[in-house]
Motif scaffolding. Structure first.
Motif, PDB file in Angstrom:
ATOM      1  N   ALA A 170      -5.002  15.831  73.077  1.00 56.26           N
ATOM      2  CA  ALA A 170      -6.079  16.784  72.789  1.00 56.26           C
ATOM      3  C   ALA A 170      -5.803  18.126  73.484  1.00 56.26           C
ATOM      4  O   ALA A 170      -6.032  19.200  72.910  1.00 56.26           O
ATOM      5  CB  ALA A 170      -7.414  16.213  73.252  1.00 56.26           C
ATOM      6  N   GLU A 171      -5.260  18.061  74.697  1.00 56.77           N
ATOM      7  CA  GLU A 171      -4.957  19.302  75.427  1.00 56.77           C
ATOM      8  C   GLU A 171      -3.874  20.103  74.695  1.00 56.77           C
ATOM      9  O   GLU A 171      -3.963  21.332  74.579  1.00 56.77           O
ATOM     10  CB  GLU A 171      -4.501  18.949  76.851  1.00 56.77           C
ATOM     11  N   ILE A 172      -2.877  19.402  74.170  1.00 51.99           N
ATOM     12  CA  ILE A 172      -1.794  20.092  73.450  1.00 51.99           C
ATOM     13  C   ILE A 172      -2.341  20.727  72.165  1.00 51.99           C
ATOM     14  O   ILE A 172      -2.053  21.889  71.845  1.00 51.99           O
ATOM     15  CB  ILE A 172      -0.634  19.113  73.151  1.00 51.99           C
ATOM     16  N   ILE A 173      -3.155  19.980  71.435  1.00 46.80           N
ATOM     17  CA  ILE A 173      -3.714  20.535  70.186  1.00 46.80           C
ATOM     18  C   ILE A 173      -4.559  21.781  70.506  1.00 46.80           C
ATOM     19  O   ILE A 173      -4.448  22.805  69.832  1.00 46.80           O
ATOM     20  CB  ILE A 173      -4.575  19.487  69.443  1.00 46.80           C
ATOM     21  N   SER A 174      -5.356  21.699  71.553  1.00 46.94           N
ATOM     22  CA  SER A 174      -6.219  22.837  71.916  1.00 46.94           C
ATOM     23  C   SER A 174      -5.382  24.047  72.313  1.00 46.94           C
ATOM     24  O   SER A 174      -5.718  25.191  71.983  1.00 46.94           O
ATOM     25  CB  SER A 174      -7.136  22.479  73.087  1.00 46.94           C
ATOM     26  N   LEU A 175      -4.281  23.773  73.012  1.00 46.90           N
ATOM     27  CA  LEU A 175      -3.402  24.870  73.426  1.00 46.90           C
ATOM     28  C   LEU A 175      -2.785  25.564  72.190  1.00 46.90           C
ATOM     29  O   LEU A 175      -2.716  26.785  72.121  1.00 46.90           O
ATOM     30  CB  LEU A 175      -2.324  24.282  74.322  1.00 46.90           C
ATOM     31  N   ILE A 176      -2.380  24.759  71.221  1.00 45.24           N
ATOM     32  CA  ILE A 176      -1.800  25.331  69.998  1.00 45.24           C
ATOM     33  C   ILE A 176      -2.866  26.143  69.257  1.00 45.24           C
ATOM     34  O   ILE A 176      -2.611  27.263  68.783  1.00 45.24           O
ATOM     35  CB  ILE A 176      -1.241  24.210  69.076  1.00 45.24           C
ATOM     36  N   ASP A 177      -4.076  25.609  69.203  1.00 42.99           N
ATOM     37  CA  ASP A 177      -5.145  26.323  68.506  1.00 42.99           C
ATOM     38  C   ASP A 177      -5.442  27.663  69.192  1.00 42.99           C
ATOM     39  O   ASP A 177      -5.563  28.695  68.532  1.00 42.99           O
ATOM     40  CB  ASP A 177      -6.402  25.442  68.444  1.00 42.99           C
ATOM     41  N   ALA A 178      -5.522  27.633  70.523  1.00 46.82           N
ATOM     42  CA  ALA A 178      -5.797  28.867  71.268  1.00 46.82           C
ATOM     43  C   ALA A 178      -4.686  29.888  71.024  1.00 46.82           C
ATOM     44  O   ALA A 178      -4.922  31.090  70.891  1.00 46.82           O
ATOM     45  CB  ALA A 178      -5.915  28.553  72.758  1.00 46.82           C
ATOM     46  N   LEU A 180      -2.841  30.114  68.328  1.00 49.11           N
ATOM     47  CA  LEU A 180      -2.985  30.659  66.968  1.00 49.11           C
ATOM     48  C   LEU A 180      -4.093  31.717  66.928  1.00 49.11           C
ATOM     49  O   LEU A 180      -3.969  32.717  66.216  1.00 49.11           O
ATOM     50  CB  LEU A 180      -3.262  29.529  65.961  1.00 49.11           C
ATOM     51  N   VAL A 181      -5.153  31.497  67.707  1.00 47.17           N
ATOM     52  CA  VAL A 181      -6.238  32.497  67.777  1.00 47.17           C
ATOM     53  C   VAL A 181      -5.670  33.811  68.330  1.00 47.17           C
ATOM     54  O   VAL A 181      -5.876  34.887  67.754  1.00 47.17           O
ATOM     55  CB  VAL A 181      -7.389  32.002  68.693  1.00 47.17           C
ATOM     56  N   GLU A 182      -4.937  33.716  69.427  1.00 49.25           N
ATOM     57  CA  GLU A 182      -4.348  34.917  70.047  1.00 49.25           C
ATOM     58  C   GLU A 182      -3.397  35.623  69.080  1.00 49.25           C
ATOM     59  O   GLU A 182      -3.406  36.838  68.951  1.00 49.25           O
ATOM     60  CB  GLU A 182      -3.574  34.536  71.317  1.00 49.25           C
ATOM     61  N   GLN A 183      -2.577  34.840  68.425  1.00 48.10           N
ATOM     62  CA  GLN A 183      -1.591  35.405  67.510  1.00 48.10           C
ATOM     63  C   GLN A 183      -2.275  36.095  66.324  1.00 48.10           C
ATOM     64  O   GLN A 183      -1.844  37.154  65.890  1.00 48.10           O
ATOM     65  CB  GLN A 183      -0.645  34.301  67.021  1.00 48.10           C
ATOM     66  N   GLU A 184      -3.354  35.478  65.843  1.00 46.22           N
ATOM     67  CA  GLU A 184      -4.123  36.061  64.732  1.00 46.22           C
ATOM     68  C   GLU A 184      -4.631  37.450  65.107  1.00 46.22           C
ATOM     69  O   GLU A 184      -4.608  38.362  64.291  1.00 46.22           O
ATOM     70  CB  GLU A 184      -5.337  35.159  64.452  1.00 46.22           C
ATOM     71  N   TYR A 190       2.168  33.229  63.027  1.00 50.57           N
ATOM     72  CA  TYR A 190       3.145  32.323  63.646  1.00 50.57           C
ATOM     73  C   TYR A 190       2.778  32.024  65.097  1.00 50.57           C
ATOM     74  O   TYR A 190       2.001  32.745  65.710  1.00 50.57           O
ATOM     75  CB  TYR A 190       4.543  32.957  63.589  1.00 50.57           C
ATOM     76  N   LEU A 191       3.396  31.006  65.661  1.00 54.09           N
ATOM     77  CA  LEU A 191       3.084  30.617  67.044  1.00 54.09           C
ATOM     78  C   LEU A 191       3.675  31.560  68.082  1.00 54.09           C
ATOM     79  O   LEU A 191       3.140  31.711  69.179  1.00 54.09           O
ATOM     80  CB  LEU A 191       3.589  29.186  67.319  1.00 54.09           C
ATOM     81  N   VAL A 192       4.789  32.184  67.744  1.00 51.51           N
ATOM     82  CA  VAL A 192       5.482  33.067  68.706  1.00 51.51           C
ATOM     83  C   VAL A 192       5.918  34.342  67.984  1.00 51.51           C
ATOM     84  O   VAL A 192       6.576  34.264  66.936  1.00 51.51           O
ATOM     85  CB  VAL A 192       6.744  32.372  69.280  1.00 51.51           C
ATOM     86  N   GLY A 193       5.579  35.497  68.542  1.00 50.77           N
ATOM     87  CA  GLY A 193       6.024  36.767  67.957  1.00 50.77           C
ATOM     88  C   GLY A 193       5.514  36.959  66.541  1.00 50.77           C
ATOM     89  O   GLY A 193       4.492  36.389  66.142  1.00 50.77           O
ATOM     90  N   ASN A 194       6.260  37.771  65.793  1.00 42.75           N
ATOM     91  CA  ASN A 194       5.805  38.122  64.444  1.00 42.75           C
ATOM     92  C   ASN A 194       6.610  37.469  63.334  1.00 42.75           C
ATOM     93  O   ASN A 194       6.505  37.873  62.174  1.00 42.75           O
ATOM     94  CB  ASN A 194       5.891  39.650  64.260  1.00 42.75           C
ATOM     95  N   THR A 195       7.461  36.537  63.700  1.00 46.81           N
ATOM     96  CA  THR A 195       8.282  35.878  62.680  1.00 46.81           C
ATOM     97  C   THR A 195       8.281  34.368  62.924  1.00 46.81           C
ATOM     98  O   THR A 195       7.949  33.905  64.007  1.00 46.81           O
ATOM     99  CB  THR A 195       9.762  36.373  62.761  1.00 46.81           C
ATOM    100  N   VAL A 196       8.688  33.640  61.890  1.00 51.10           N
ATOM    101  CA  VAL A 196       8.746  32.182  62.041  1.00 51.10           C
ATOM    102  C   VAL A 196       9.799  31.824  63.094  1.00 51.10           C
ATOM    103  O   VAL A 196      10.835  32.484  63.207  1.00 51.10           O
ATOM    104  CB  VAL A 196       9.060  31.521  60.676  1.00 51.10           C
ATOM    105  N   THR A 197       9.508  30.810  63.893  1.00 52.05           N
ATOM    106  CA  THR A 197      10.509  30.299  64.849  1.00 52.05           C
ATOM    107  C   THR A 197      10.539  28.770  64.746  1.00 52.05           C
ATOM    108  O   THR A 197       9.711  28.160  64.043  1.00 52.05           O
ATOM    109  CB  THR A 197      10.175  30.666  66.318  1.00 52.05           C
ATOM    110  N   ALA A 198      11.456  28.175  65.503  1.00 53.71           N
ATOM    111  CA  ALA A 198      11.555  26.709  65.512  1.00 53.71           C
ATOM    112  C   ALA A 198      10.237  26.081  65.946  1.00 53.71           C
ATOM    113  O   ALA A 198       9.892  24.981  65.507  1.00 53.71           O
ATOM    114  CB  ALA A 198      12.684  26.278  66.438  1.00 53.71           C
ATOM    115  N   ALA A 199       9.473  26.770  66.800  1.00 51.88           N
ATOM    116  CA  ALA A 199       8.195  26.188  67.268  1.00 51.88           C
ATOM    117  C   ALA A 199       7.266  25.933  66.078  1.00 51.88           C
ATOM    118  O   ALA A 199       6.582  24.903  66.034  1.00 51.88           O
ATOM    119  CB  ALA A 199       7.531  27.111  68.284  1.00 51.88           C
TER     120      ALA A 199
END
Ligand SMILES: N[C@@H](CCC(=O)N[C@@H](CS)C(=O)NCC(=O)O)C(=O)O
Length: 271
Positions: A170-178, A180-184, A190-199
């Motif tokens: 649950a902590e990992i899912i919440s971290l990913i969601d947070a 995505l909010v920041e990135q939005e 994307y999860l990192v920067g402005n382009t798709v990455t392996a993450a």
């Protein structure tokens, strides 16, 4: 591009044949099964436009005809037995996601996206995220020890470890969601920067363990019915369901549809 990506019944060669080949990328799979580390590596190769040859991953246990360990050759070649192993030309086989990713990045097409950012600050974030998805004590490791099984025992199942696994997931899912909010906020899907990455590719593929993808993405087969039911039941565990968001679902669908092989070509017996 992958020569067999449009066929429902891709060819699989044997491990012996794969070991004898002197060129190309050969990766082990279990036909009909979306084993997540193998599936993610397939998607990484797809995004990097690397043609792959599928290889039968030998199953655990003793061969009834020969009386020998079915994974003896795999162990001889790789000093381990996990799925997938990756052969490239005559180099050492690669068995761990981080070196499989480095190889894919190195040999991928010039036209393909950089999955490992050149910028070191972004790279730091990218590998950090990959670690909590793929490495020891990450998303998949914790999902695997939710229930007792021979595989779970191999990955450290105990009552205590299992009891804390749900909170960690649950902590990992919440971290990913947070994230995505920041990135939005900065206009990035994307999860990192402005382009798709392996993450993005690893997360979108491996989070299927707690957020199953629809049938138009993840092919249903005779062999993966049970595993898909388990993924589905994980998604309904309250601690997990409470932290899954539409944002995570949208990100998963976007990445899988845009950068990965869909519908997934698994072989086996499609339903
Ligand atoms: N070696 C992989 C992990 C892959 C993995 O854990 N595969 C599991 C299936 S989910 C497996 O094949 N386990 C059986 C074994 O280790 O013999 C990595 O760290 O990148």
């Amino acid at each position: 591009m992958n020569e067999t990506s449009n066929t429902k019944n891709p060819d699989f060669i044997s491990l012996n044949e794969a070991a004898e080949l002197k060129t190309g990328i050969r990766i082990t799979f279990v036909p009909g099964v979306q084993a997540l580390y193998a599936e993610a590596l397939k998607n990484i190769c797809f995004a990097k436009q690397i043609p792959i040859t599928r290889v039968l991953h030998p199953m655990m246990g003793i061969d009834k005809e020969t009386g020998k360990d079915r994974q003896a050759k795999l162990y001889e070649l790789t000093s381990q037995t996990s799925l997938p192993t990756m052969f490239h030309d005559e180099e050492r086989p690669r068995n761990v996601w981080i070196e499989q990713l480095a190889l894919a990045e190195e040999i991928g097409s010039n036209d393909s996206p950089n999955l490992i950012p050149d910028n070191f600050e972004l790279r730091l974030d990218m590998f950090g995220l990959c670690s909590i998805i793929l490495a020891e004590d990450g998303l998949v490791w914790n999902a695997r020890i939710l229930n007792d099984s021979p595989l779970a025992r191999k990955y450290g199942y105990s009552e205590e470890a299992s009891a804390s696994a749900l909170d960690k997931i649950a902590e990992i899912i919440s971290l990913i969601d947070a994230r995505l909010v920041e990135q939005e906020k900065s206009g990035s899907p994307y999860l990192v920067g402005n382009t798709v990455t392996a993450a993005d590719i690893y997360w979108a593929t491996m989070c299927m363990i707690i957020l199953p993808a629809p049938a138009e993405i993840m092919t249903r087969t005779e062999q993966n019915k049970g595993m898909l039911m388990w993924f589905e039941s994980n998604s309904k565990i309250p601690e997990i369901a409470n932290v899954l968001s539409k944002r995570i679902e949208d990100h998963q669908l976007n990445i899988l549809h845009t950068y990965c092989e869909t519908p997934a070509v698994l072989g086996g017996d499609p339903l």
